[in-house]
Scaffold this motif. Structure first.
Motif, mmCIF file in Angstrom:
data_model
loop_
_atom_site.group_PDB
_atom_site.id
_atom_site.type_symbol
_atom_site.label_atom_id
_atom_site.label_comp_id
_atom_site.label_asym_id
_atom_site.label_seq_id
_atom_site.Cartn_x
_atom_site.Cartn_y
_atom_site.Cartn_z
ATOM 1 N N PRO A 315 -37.254 -20.984 27.550
ATOM 2 C CA PRO A 315 -36.670 -20.002 26.572
ATOM 3 C C PRO A 315 -35.868 -20.770 25.567
ATOM 4 C CG PRO A 315 -36.617 -18.944 28.716
ATOM 5 C CD PRO A 315 -37.166 -20.544 29.021
ATOM 6 N N ASP A 316 -34.842 -21.926 26.246
ATOM 7 C CA ASP A 316 -34.036 -22.181 25.274
ATOM 8 C C ASP A 316 -34.751 -23.336 24.211
ATOM 9 O OD1 ASP A 316 -31.910 -21.108 26.439
ATOM 10 O OD2 ASP A 316 -31.299 -22.903 27.650
ATOM 11 N N ALA A 317 -35.867 -23.944 24.549
ATOM 12 C CA ALA A 317 -36.479 -25.125 23.655
ATOM 13 C C ALA A 317 -37.407 -23.955 22.914
ATOM 14 C CB ALA A 317 -37.568 -25.789 24.527
ATOM 15 N N LYS A 318 -37.792 -23.072 23.514
ATOM 16 C CA LYS A 318 -38.585 -22.002 22.558
ATOM 17 C C LYS A 318 -37.988 -21.536 21.609
ATOM 18 C CE LYS A 318 -42.292 -20.032 24.303
ATOM 19 N NZ LYS A 318 -43.252 -20.425 23.863
ATOM 20 N N LYS A 319 -36.572 -21.025 21.793
ATOM 21 C CA LYS A 319 -35.810 -20.516 20.903
ATOM 22 C C LYS A 319 -35.325 -21.353 19.785
ATOM 23 C CE LYS A 319 -30.983 -18.590 20.471
ATOM 24 N NZ LYS A 319 -29.691 -18.671 21.188
ATOM 25 N N GLU A 320 -35.257 -22.689 20.229
ATOM 26 C CA GLU A 320 -34.764 -23.703 19.048
ATOM 27 C C GLU A 320 -35.918 -23.966 18.114
ATOM 28 O OE1 GLU A 320 -33.020 -28.302 18.937
ATOM 29 O OE2 GLU A 320 -33.192 -27.309 20.734
ATOM 30 N N ARG A 321 -37.174 -23.864 18.777
ATOM 31 C CA ARG A 321 -38.406 -24.249 17.993
ATOM 32 C C ARG A 321 -38.511 -23.079 16.924
ATOM 33 N NH1 ARG A 321 -43.716 -22.922 18.320
ATOM 34 N NH2 ARG A 321 -43.622 -22.365 20.407
ATOM 35 N N PHE A 322 -38.306 -21.824 17.275
ATOM 36 C CA PHE A 322 -38.513 -20.565 16.455
ATOM 37 C C PHE A 322 -37.331 -20.582 15.286
ATOM 38 C CE2 PHE A 322 -40.753 -17.410 19.478
ATOM 39 C CZ PHE A 322 -41.984 -18.293 19.605
ATOM 40 N N THR A 323 -36.344 -21.009 15.599
ATOM 41 C CA THR A 323 -35.294 -20.944 14.666
ATOM 42 C C THR A 323 -35.703 -22.092 13.505
ATOM 43 O OG1 THR A 323 -33.974 -22.576 15.614
ATOM 44 C CG2 THR A 323 -33.557 -20.193 16.105
ATOM 45 N N TYR A 331 -30.324 -14.451 16.715
ATOM 46 C CA TYR A 331 -30.465 -13.305 17.358
ATOM 47 C C TYR A 331 -31.900 -12.760 17.464
ATOM 48 C CZ TYR A 331 -30.351 -8.162 18.120
ATOM 49 O OH TYR A 331 -30.787 -6.707 18.587
ATOM 50 N N ASP A 332 -32.595 -13.114 16.271
ATOM 51 C CA ASP A 332 -34.098 -12.736 16.335
ATOM 52 C C ASP A 332 -34.777 -13.576 17.478
ATOM 53 O OD1 ASP A 332 -33.679 -10.540 14.431
ATOM 54 O OD2 ASP A 332 -34.703 -11.647 12.801
ATOM 55 N N ALA A 333 -34.568 -14.990 17.242
ATOM 56 C CA ALA A 333 -35.106 -15.604 18.102
ATOM 57 C C ALA A 333 -34.898 -15.431 19.778
ATOM 58 C CB ALA A 333 -34.621 -17.351 18.295
ATOM 59 N N THR A 334 -33.549 -14.919 19.844
ATOM 60 C CA THR A 334 -33.181 -14.784 21.230
ATOM 61 C C THR A 334 -33.904 -13.613 21.783
ATOM 62 O OG1 THR A 334 -31.087 -15.499 20.855
ATOM 63 C CG2 THR A 334 -31.297 -13.911 22.781
ATOM 64 N N VAL A 335 -34.185 -12.497 20.794
ATOM 65 C CA VAL A 335 -34.881 -11.259 21.381
ATOM 66 C C VAL A 335 -36.481 -11.668 21.584
ATOM 67 C CG1 VAL A 335 -35.753 -8.995 20.246
ATOM 68 C CG2 VAL A 335 -33.397 -9.705 20.219
ATOM 69 N N LEU A 336 -36.662 -12.478 20.761
ATOM 70 C CA LEU A 336 -38.383 -12.755 20.847
ATOM 71 C C LEU A 336 -38.551 -13.601 22.019
ATOM 72 C CD1 LEU A 336 -39.132 -13.444 17.116
ATOM 73 C CD2 LEU A 336 -40.129 -11.503 18.582
ATOM 74 N N ALA A 358 -42.854 -11.541 9.978
ATOM 75 C CA ALA A 358 -43.666 -11.458 11.394
ATOM 76 C C ALA A 358 -42.574 -11.109 12.164
ATOM 77 C CB ALA A 358 -44.411 -12.652 11.830
ATOM 78 N N ALA A 359 -41.447 -11.631 12.441
ATOM 79 C CA ALA A 359 -40.521 -11.354 13.338
ATOM 80 C C ALA A 359 -39.862 -9.742 13.211
ATOM 81 C CB ALA A 359 -39.315 -12.283 13.230
ATOM 82 N N ASN A 360 -39.624 -9.560 11.728
ATOM 83 C CA ASN A 360 -39.144 -8.311 11.462
ATOM 84 C C ASN A 360 -40.246 -7.257 11.975
ATOM 85 O OD1 ASN A 360 -37.405 -6.165 9.841
ATOM 86 N ND2 ASN A 360 -39.241 -6.066 8.799
ATOM 87 N N TRP A 361 -41.429 -7.207 11.767
ATOM 88 C CA TRP A 361 -42.249 -6.324 12.142
ATOM 89 C C TRP A 361 -42.542 -6.275 13.760
ATOM 90 C CZ3 TRP A 361 -45.181 -2.354 10.087
ATOM 91 C CH2 TRP A 361 -44.897 -2.252 8.857
ATOM 92 N N VAL A 362 -42.518 -7.443 14.396
ATOM 93 C CA VAL A 362 -42.550 -7.492 15.732
ATOM 94 C C VAL A 362 -41.492 -6.827 16.422
ATOM 95 C CG1 VAL A 362 -42.667 -8.868 18.078
ATOM 96 C CG2 VAL A 362 -44.001 -9.280 15.868
ATOM 97 N N ILE A 363 -40.349 -7.068 16.063
ATOM 98 C CA ILE A 363 -38.884 -6.858 16.623
ATOM 99 C C ILE A 363 -38.747 -5.319 16.263
ATOM 100 C CG2 ILE A 363 -36.364 -6.888 16.714
ATOM 101 C CD1 ILE A 363 -36.810 -9.941 16.515
ATOM 102 N N ASN A 364 -38.917 -4.975 14.945
ATOM 103 C CA ASN A 364 -38.216 -3.636 14.477
ATOM 104 C C ASN A 364 -39.488 -2.585 14.618
ATOM 105 O OD1 ASN A 364 -35.945 -4.514 13.623
ATOM 106 N ND2 ASN A 364 -36.515 -5.276 11.670
ATOM 107 N N GLU A 365 -40.738 -2.798 14.338
ATOM 108 C CA GLU A 365 -41.472 -1.657 14.385
ATOM 109 C C GLU A 365 -42.382 -1.818 15.777
ATOM 110 O OE1 GLU A 365 -41.847 0.310 12.058
ATOM 111 O OE2 GLU A 365 -40.832 -0.713 10.856
#
Length: 492
Positions: A315-323, A331-336, A358-365
């Motif tokens: 998770p930590d490595a993935k979060k850093e890569r997403f950002t 925040y968005d990366a942590t949720v995902l 993409a993050a907006n649609w995945v998280i919010n919708e």
């Protein structure tokens, strides 16, 4: 569990009648190892079977039956240790922990004491507005016990041995947490890591992850207080409640001039209280000694190296890569990245597209709708490829954001290819500036008072945009509408 002093954080202090108190928390998390068979027998571990249907002669402690180590359980423990940035001990020993209980047929539990398979590690958590590193004391393997059943007969209790011998990883933290929020964040992060690794499903409802919570209180700067252990707390919400309840109980006793007895307690969420279960045992009470039926477990560096090379991105490595790769907020990366399946879904949607959209649609919708209907990402009616297609239609200006939400609803309810649905149902965005200009002219002509207001207060243009979108059924290109309105109204 050894307790160590940590600097007090004023934010986490609890107000009492005689001043502020600090709570000191350590957790012993028991996670069922993801394995088809038990730690020392070939009996199945599947949940929900008929009572006593997954019991071997070893599990039932029949005379002459000897334990045989399950190699996959060893590998899973090592993977977990690697995922916790922990020291892997190449030599470890299984011990007998002696105590009597009806659902423990052997009269002892095979566990690990002085020489566990995994040594010190750490987990990084976000809680109380800061990033904290919580130390791991150890991870050891042990057998689970069976289950006593008290509600099947008015006069008797029954014993179900299906869980007897199931492999558990006991992950012991250092007592470095100072609030219920930190403890909840720790368990949440630990469960996420276990699921990413595939070493435990972390299902707390099935009892596959549960925590013994050690709580003590002290005045800031004082020596550590006497701790009480709250056994078998089986939800993250209850962990928080148990800590708050127990800390307040101890503070009330100390402020009344009493003293805390070291003991094991149970948390009753219905009554919102902890109650005494038994006095707290020490290691010598269990008469630990090396199990004579099991040789010391010796691992090679090559074995550990192969497991390390096969670990997934955590998770930590993935979060850093997403950002970095997709430009997402923390925040968005942590949720995902909270669940591996969610992260994989997002990455599929975001591949070759605008990551923020993409993050907006995945998280919010998507997540919003899944939560509303109590569905898991695995049960989503909208696939990653379908959601990606909706994002593509927005990016190409084929549809507006409003139409996209209508389209999402259709795909959620009926399925189908988003592009074909847009074509078949005439949902394409109106980009014909002539048609838009005609609608703008009609609305301006019909509302001269609003025109004067908009010229005096440019933010009023939003009212005109809304009217044009209403007339066009939400199909007009919002950008084109804005540009034409500004031109017609003489607004910069």
């Amino acid at each position: 569990m050894q307790e160590s002093a940590t600097a007090s954080n004023p934010k986490n202090l609890i107000e009492g009648a005689t001043g502020k108190w600090e709570v000191v928390i350590g957790l012993e998390v028991h996670a069922q190892v993801a394995s088809k068979s038990k730690l020392f027998s070939g009996a199945a571990t599947a949940f929900g079977a008929e009572p006593n249907s997954h019991v071997s002669l070893v599990d039932a402690a029949m005379p002459g039956m000897l334990p045989v180590i399950n190699a996959e359980c060893i590998a899973q423990a090592v993977r977990t240790g690697l995922g916790l940035n922990a020291k892997i001990n190449l030599k470890s020993v299984f011990d007998r922990k002696n105590y009597f209980y009806p659902d423990l047929p052997q009269g002892y539990q095979i566990s690990q004491f002085k020489q566990p398979i995994v040594g010190e590690g750490e987990i990084e958590i976000d809680a109380d507005g800061e990033t904290l590193t919580i130390g791991i004391e150890r991870l050891h393997l042990e057998q689970d016990a069976g289950k006593s059943v008290h509600d099947q007969h008015p006069d008797y209790s029954y014993v179900d041995l299906n869980r007897s011998g199931v492999a558990l990883m006991e992950i012991v933290s250092k007592p470095e947490m100072r609030s219920s929020r930190q403890a909840q964040a720790y368990v949440t992060k630990l469960r996420t890591i276990l699921r990413y690794l595939g070493t435990s499903d972390g299902d707390m409802e099935k009892g596959n992850l549960r925590a013994d919570v050690n709580v003590s209180v002290r005045k800031p700067g004082d020596q550590l207080g006497t701790r009480c252990e709250i056994k078998n707390v089986n939800s993250i919400r209850f962990i928080g409640q148990a800590i708050e309840t127990e800390a307040r109980r101890q503070i009330d006793i100390l402020e009344a001039g009493g003293k805390i007895d070291q003991e094991t307690r149970l948390f009753d969420p219905g009554k919102g209280e902890t109650r005494s279960m038994r006095s707290k045992e020490e290691a010598h009470d269990y008469r630990y000694f090396p199990d004579p039926d099991l040789l010391p477990l010796e691992l090679t560096m090559d074995f550990v190296g192969e497991l390390e090379a096969s670990l997934p991105e955590l998770p930590d490595a993935k979060k850093e890569r997403f950002t970095q790769e997709f430009g997402l907020s923390d925040y968005d990366a942590t949720v995902l990245v909270a669940e591996r399946a969610s992260a994989d879904y997002f990455e599929s949607v975001a591949s070759g597209r605008d990551g923020k959209v993409a993050a907006n649609w995945v998280i919010n919708e998507l997540f919003g709708r899944l939560n509303k209907e109590g569905k898991d990402i695995a049960d989503s009616p909208v696939s990653a490829s379908q959601l990606g297609a909706i994002v593509d239609l927005i990016s190409s200006n084929t549809i507006s954001g409003k139409i996209a939400k209508d389209l999402f609803e259709i795909v959620w309810s009926e399925g189908g290819d988003p592009a074909e649905i847009v074509e078949a149902r005439g949902m394409k965005q109106v980009t014909d500036t002539g048609a838009i200009e005609k609608a703008v002219d009609e609305i301006i002509a019909a509302n001269p008072d609003k025109v004067e207001q908009a010229k005096a207060k440019p933010t009023m243009i939003g009212w005109f945009v809304g009217q044009v979108m209403k007339v066009s059924g939400g199909k007009a290109n919002p950008q084109a509408v804005n540009e034409i309105l500004k031109q017609k109204l003489g607004i910069e």
